[in-house]
Structures are given as C-alpha cells and as structure tokens.
Design a protein around this motif. Structure first.
Motif, PDB file in Angstrom:
ATOM      1  N   HIS A   9       0.956  -1.139   0.030  1.00  0.00           N
ATOM      2  CA  HIS A   9       0.231   0.082  -0.029  1.00  0.00           C
ATOM      3  C   HIS A   9       1.087   1.271   0.065  1.00  0.00           C
ATOM      4  O   HIS A   9       2.057   1.275   0.495  1.00  0.00           O
ATOM      5  CB  HIS A   9      -0.950   0.015   1.280  1.00  0.00           C
ATOM      6  N   THR A  10       0.329   2.227  -0.571  1.00  0.00           N
ATOM      7  CA  THR A  10       0.777   3.658  -0.544  1.00  0.00           C
ATOM      8  C   THR A  10      -0.102   4.609   0.624  1.00  0.00           C
ATOM      9  O   THR A  10      -1.412   4.698  -0.033  1.00  0.00           O
ATOM     10  CB  THR A  10       1.159   4.333  -1.768  1.00  0.00           C
ATOM     11  N   ILE A  11       0.139   4.984   1.672  1.00  0.00           N
ATOM     12  CA  ILE A  11      -0.961   5.821   2.318  1.00  0.00           C
ATOM     13  C   ILE A  11      -0.264   7.404   2.131  1.00  0.00           C
ATOM     14  O   ILE A  11       0.691   7.609   2.267  1.00  0.00           O
ATOM     15  CB  ILE A  11      -1.144   5.401   3.901  1.00  0.00           C
ATOM     16  N   SER A  12      -1.535   8.145   2.020  1.00  0.00           N
ATOM     17  CA  SER A  12      -0.893   9.629   2.057  1.00  0.00           C
ATOM     18  C   SER A  12      -1.954  10.431   3.091  1.00  0.00           C
ATOM     19  O   SER A  12      -3.499   9.580   3.123  1.00  0.00           O
ATOM     20  CB  SER A  12      -1.031  10.249   0.625  1.00  0.00           C
ATOM     21  N   MET A  13      -1.880  11.363   3.711  1.00  0.00           N
ATOM     22  CA  MET A  13      -2.874  11.996   4.438  1.00  0.00           C
ATOM     23  C   MET A  13      -2.659  13.502   4.589  1.00  0.00           C
ATOM     24  O   MET A  13      -1.635  14.271   4.258  1.00  0.00           O
ATOM     25  CB  MET A  13      -2.384  11.435   5.949  1.00  0.00           C
ATOM     26  N   VAL A  14      -3.739  14.209   4.347  1.00  0.00           N
ATOM     27  CA  VAL A  14      -4.064  15.704   4.616  1.00  0.00           C
ATOM     28  C   VAL A  14      -4.428  15.569   5.943  1.00  0.00           C
ATOM     29  O   VAL A  14      -5.493  15.456   6.276  1.00  0.00           O
ATOM     30  CB  VAL A  14      -4.881  16.319   3.576  1.00  0.00           C
ATOM     31  N   PHE A  15      -3.543  16.316   6.857  1.00  0.00           N
ATOM     32  CA  PHE A  15      -3.873  16.761   8.322  1.00  0.00           C
ATOM     33  C   PHE A  15      -4.677  18.005   8.619  1.00  0.00           C
ATOM     34  O   PHE A  15      -4.698  18.709   7.485  1.00  0.00           O
ATOM     35  CB  PHE A  15      -2.391  16.652   9.077  1.00  0.00           C
ATOM     36  N   GLN A  16      -5.155  17.971   9.533  1.00  0.00           N
ATOM     37  CA  GLN A  16      -5.960  19.346   9.874  1.00  0.00           C
ATOM     38  C   GLN A  16      -5.293  20.484   9.963  1.00  0.00           C
ATOM     39  O   GLN A  16      -5.148  21.654   9.393  1.00  0.00           O
ATOM     40  CB  GLN A  16      -6.549  19.282  11.509  1.00  0.00           C
ATOM     41  N   GLU A  17      -3.741  20.213  10.215  1.00  0.00           N
ATOM     42  CA  GLU A  17      -2.690  21.427  10.062  1.00  0.00           C
ATOM     43  C   GLU A  17      -2.149  21.225   8.687  1.00  0.00           C
ATOM     44  O   GLU A  17      -2.053  19.993   8.336  1.00  0.00           O
ATOM     45  CB  GLU A  17      -1.521  21.221  11.188  1.00  0.00           C
ATOM     46  N   ASN A  18      -1.850  22.058   8.011  1.00  0.00           N
ATOM     47  CA  ASN A  18      -1.391  22.000   6.755  1.00  0.00           C
ATOM     48  C   ASN A  18       0.035  21.276   6.661  1.00  0.00           C
ATOM     49  O   ASN A  18       0.311  20.583   5.792  1.00  0.00           O
ATOM     50  CB  ASN A  18      -1.067  23.423   5.844  1.00  0.00           C
ATOM     51  N   LEU A  19       0.985  21.431   7.423  1.00  0.00           N
ATOM     52  CA  LEU A  19       2.305  20.849   7.601  1.00  0.00           C
ATOM     53  C   LEU A  19       2.955  21.038   6.207  1.00  0.00           C
ATOM     54  O   LEU A  19       3.648  20.009   5.566  1.00  0.00           O
ATOM     55  CB  LEU A  19       2.095  19.270   7.923  1.00  0.00           C
ATOM     56  N   LEU A  20       2.915  21.993   5.667  1.00  0.00           N
ATOM     57  CA  LEU A  20       3.765  22.379   4.365  1.00  0.00           C
ATOM     58  C   LEU A  20       5.280  23.193   4.577  1.00  0.00           C
ATOM     59  O   LEU A  20       5.350  23.524   5.919  1.00  0.00           O
ATOM     60  CB  LEU A  20       2.948  23.563   3.594  1.00  0.00           C
ATOM     61  N   LEU A  21       6.013  23.255   3.881  1.00  0.00           N
ATOM     62  CA  LEU A  21       7.265  23.614   3.933  1.00  0.00           C
ATOM     63  C   LEU A  21       7.048  25.105   3.536  1.00  0.00           C
ATOM     64  O   LEU A  21       7.072  25.602   2.460  1.00  0.00           O
ATOM     65  CB  LEU A  21       8.113  22.935   3.066  1.00  0.00           C
ATOM     66  N   GLU A  22       6.507  25.979   4.903  1.00  0.00           N
ATOM     67  CA  GLU A  22       6.394  27.183   4.639  1.00  0.00           C
ATOM     68  C   GLU A  22       7.233  28.168   3.927  1.00  0.00           C
ATOM     69  O   GLU A  22       6.949  29.117   3.399  1.00  0.00           O
ATOM     70  CB  GLU A  22       6.034  27.876   5.941  1.00  0.00           C
ATOM     71  N   GLY A  23       8.645  28.015   4.227  1.00  0.00           N
ATOM     72  CA  GLY A  23       9.812  28.847   3.742  1.00  0.00           C
ATOM     73  C   GLY A  23      10.311  28.316   2.270  1.00  0.00           C
ATOM     74  O   GLY A  23      11.283  28.805   1.833  1.00  0.00           O
ATOM     75  N   PHE A  24       9.350  27.267   1.680  1.00  0.00           N
ATOM     76  CA  PHE A  24       9.668  27.056   0.121  1.00  0.00           C
ATOM     77  C   PHE A  24       8.384  27.450  -0.740  1.00  0.00           C
ATOM     78  O   PHE A  24       7.355  27.794  -0.222  1.00  0.00           O
ATOM     79  CB  PHE A  24       9.833  25.695   0.257  1.00  0.00           C
ATOM     80  N   HIS A  25       8.628  27.525  -1.948  1.00  0.00           N
ATOM     81  CA  HIS A  25       7.553  27.731  -2.856  1.00  0.00           C
ATOM     82  C   HIS A  25       6.626  26.503  -2.981  1.00  0.00           C
ATOM     83  O   HIS A  25       6.772  25.196  -2.459  1.00  0.00           O
ATOM     84  CB  HIS A  25       8.059  27.789  -4.421  1.00  0.00           C
ATOM     85  N   GLY A  26       5.696  26.753  -3.646  1.00  0.00           N
ATOM     86  CA  GLY A  26       4.643  25.521  -3.935  1.00  0.00           C
ATOM     87  C   GLY A  26       5.286  24.506  -4.898  1.00  0.00           C
ATOM     88  O   GLY A  26       4.801  23.330  -4.298  1.00  0.00           O
ATOM     89  N   VAL A  27       6.070  24.691  -5.843  1.00  0.00           N
ATOM     90  CA  VAL A  27       6.550  24.030  -6.596  1.00  0.00           C
ATOM     91  C   VAL A  27       7.536  22.842  -5.804  1.00  0.00           C
ATOM     92  O   VAL A  27       7.495  21.701  -5.911  1.00  0.00           O
ATOM     93  CB  VAL A  27       7.251  24.534  -7.802  1.00  0.00           C
ATOM     94  N   ASP A  28       8.362  23.729  -4.940  1.00  0.00           N
ATOM     95  CA  ASP A  28       9.346  22.757  -3.891  1.00  0.00           C
ATOM     96  C   ASP A  28       8.418  21.906  -3.032  1.00  0.00           C
ATOM     97  O   ASP A  28       8.948  20.758  -2.701  1.00  0.00           O
ATOM     98  CB  ASP A  28      10.294  23.671  -3.189  1.00  0.00           C
ATOM     99  N   ASN A  29       7.260  22.099  -2.519  1.00  0.00           N
ATOM    100  CA  ASN A  29       6.332  21.272  -1.798  1.00  0.00           C
ATOM    101  C   ASN A  29       5.978  20.190  -2.382  1.00  0.00           C
ATOM    102  O   ASN A  29       6.108  19.189  -1.862  1.00  0.00           O
ATOM    103  CB  ASN A  29       5.153  22.076  -1.150  1.00  0.00           C
ATOM    104  N   ILE A  30       5.545  20.163  -3.869  1.00  0.00           N
ATOM    105  CA  ILE A  30       5.203  18.722  -4.389  1.00  0.00           C
ATOM    106  C   ILE A  30       6.830  18.318  -4.782  1.00  0.00           C
ATOM    107  O   ILE A  30       6.732  17.206  -4.679  1.00  0.00           O
ATOM    108  CB  ILE A  30       4.542  19.397  -5.787  1.00  0.00           C
ATOM    109  N   LYS A  31       7.709  18.612  -5.129  1.00  0.00           N
ATOM    110  CA  LYS A  31       8.800  18.362  -5.486  1.00  0.00           C
ATOM    111  C   LYS A  31       9.434  17.651  -4.123  1.00  0.00           C
ATOM    112  O   LYS A  31      10.302  16.598  -4.282  1.00  0.00           O
ATOM    113  CB  LYS A  31      10.168  19.388  -5.825  1.00  0.00           C
ATOM    114  N   SER A  32       9.025  18.034  -2.846  1.00  0.00           N
ATOM    115  CA  SER A  32       9.511  17.158  -1.572  1.00  0.00           C
ATOM    116  C   SER A  32       9.016  15.824  -1.391  1.00  0.00           C
ATOM    117  O   SER A  32       9.704  14.910  -0.786  1.00  0.00           O
ATOM    118  CB  SER A  32       9.068  18.037  -0.436  1.00  0.00           C
TER     119      SER A  32
END
Length: 194
Positions: free
Chosen positions: A66-89
């Motif tokens: 399986h591959t599990i992915s989750m969207v948490f209540q908190e965004n838990l994004l890389l705030e100091g990076f671009h949107g593109v870099d968040n996907i690249k992560s």
C-alpha cells in the motif's frame, strides 16, 4: 484486492478509551466517513490507520504494498519554500509537470510564491495536491476542506473522487455538505465509552 481489516481497535489516553472498540473492513473501492463530536478521536483514528500512532488494543491489517497519504488538519507544508518545492518534496517530477499538477486546483500562477504568503485556502489546496501527487492507494483526509471557498472545495472534491476511484478514501468532517459531496459508502460513528 486491497482491504483494510480493523479488529477490536481501541486507543486510550489517561486510562480512558477515546472510543468503543472498532471492527471494520474497508475495501479498495470504498469511501469511509469517520464521524463524531470534537475530541472523540477521529484524528487519532486516522493516525492509527496511517501508522503514526499505535493502538492501545486491537489490530489493523493493511496490505504491505500500500501507499498511504494524509492531509492533516494542520497543513504541515514547507512554509519557507515555494509551492513547486512542496510538491518536489514528495515526487521526482520536472517543473512543467508540477505546474500542470498545480493547475488542477488553480495554483499554477502561485507555484513560485513562498507558501507562507499563501492564504489558508491556498495552503489547503496545496496540501491536498501534495498528498495526491504520490498516487496513494489509501488517502486519509482530516477535515481537508476547511478554510476553502465553495468553488475551490468543489474542485478539490472532484479531484479526490477522480484520483481515488477504486482506491480507499477515509475522511473526517463536521460538514454535512462534505458528506453529500464525497458520498461515503460507509460511515463509522466513533462512540464514547461508558
């Protein structure tokens, strides 16, 4: 066939169970809504499914491939990076593909903007796109559509239903409109222990 099997699952905090034991099977094509009042353990239940929290009692069996992915209540994004870099992560895609992916939720023009400058709704959309980019077989959504206007919520729901067709979707919500839009095949009402 991917099936999650949950047997006598319980989680205790401070010698008190958050919810009555859960026994449930979720098949590869099902959408499960996890319901209950605030503080009942919905988020904890999702974290148990994700393997982030151990149950106190019971067991949960998830297929090994399986591959599990989750969207948490908190965004838990890389705030100091671009949107593109968040996907690249989470995926090794070329920038053109990432921008095309961001376009699915109208974020392509903001792809090179720092995430700390995004609105709350933009962050929610980016968090969902990042979770879906790994092509999960199991997607967990913890109140994923809060802070999002109706037009963008509709686009997010359409994307989830499209990407998760014939896969497992488990979500929590306090919003009856989310229930109507996501059309769960099963509902789990977490009940308080006496």
């Amino acid at each position: 066939m991917e099936t999650i099997k949950i047997q006598s699952l319980e989680k205790y905090y401070r010698d008190k169970s958050l919810f009555k034991p859960v026994n449930l099977e979720i098949s590869h094509h099902e959408r499960l809504a996890v319901l209950g009042p605030s503080g009942r353990g919905k988020t904890t239940f999702l974290k148990i499914v994700a393997g982030l929290v151990k149950p106190t009692f019971g067991r949960i069996d998830i297929p090994k491939d399986h591959t599990i992915s989750m969207v948490f209540q908190e965004n838990l994004l890389l705030e100091g990076f671009h949107g593109v870099d968040n996907i690249k992560s989470v995926v090794n895609w070329k920038e053109e593909r990432i921008l095309s992916w961001l376009q699915k939720l109208s974020l392509e023009k903001d792809g090179y903007q720092f995430v700390h400058n995004y609105s709350g709704g933009m962050k929610r959309r980016l968090a969902l796109l990042r979770a879906l980019a790994v092509k999960p077989r199991i997607l967990l959504l913890d109140e994923a559509f809060r802070e999002v206007d109706e037009r963008n919520k509709n686009a997010m729901v359409d994307l989830v239903l499209s990407e998760m067709e014939n896969k497992i979707l488990i979500f929590t919500t306090h919003d009856n409109n989310d229930l109507k839009m996501l059309k769960p095949t099963k509902c789990l009402e977490l009940e308080e222990c006496e």
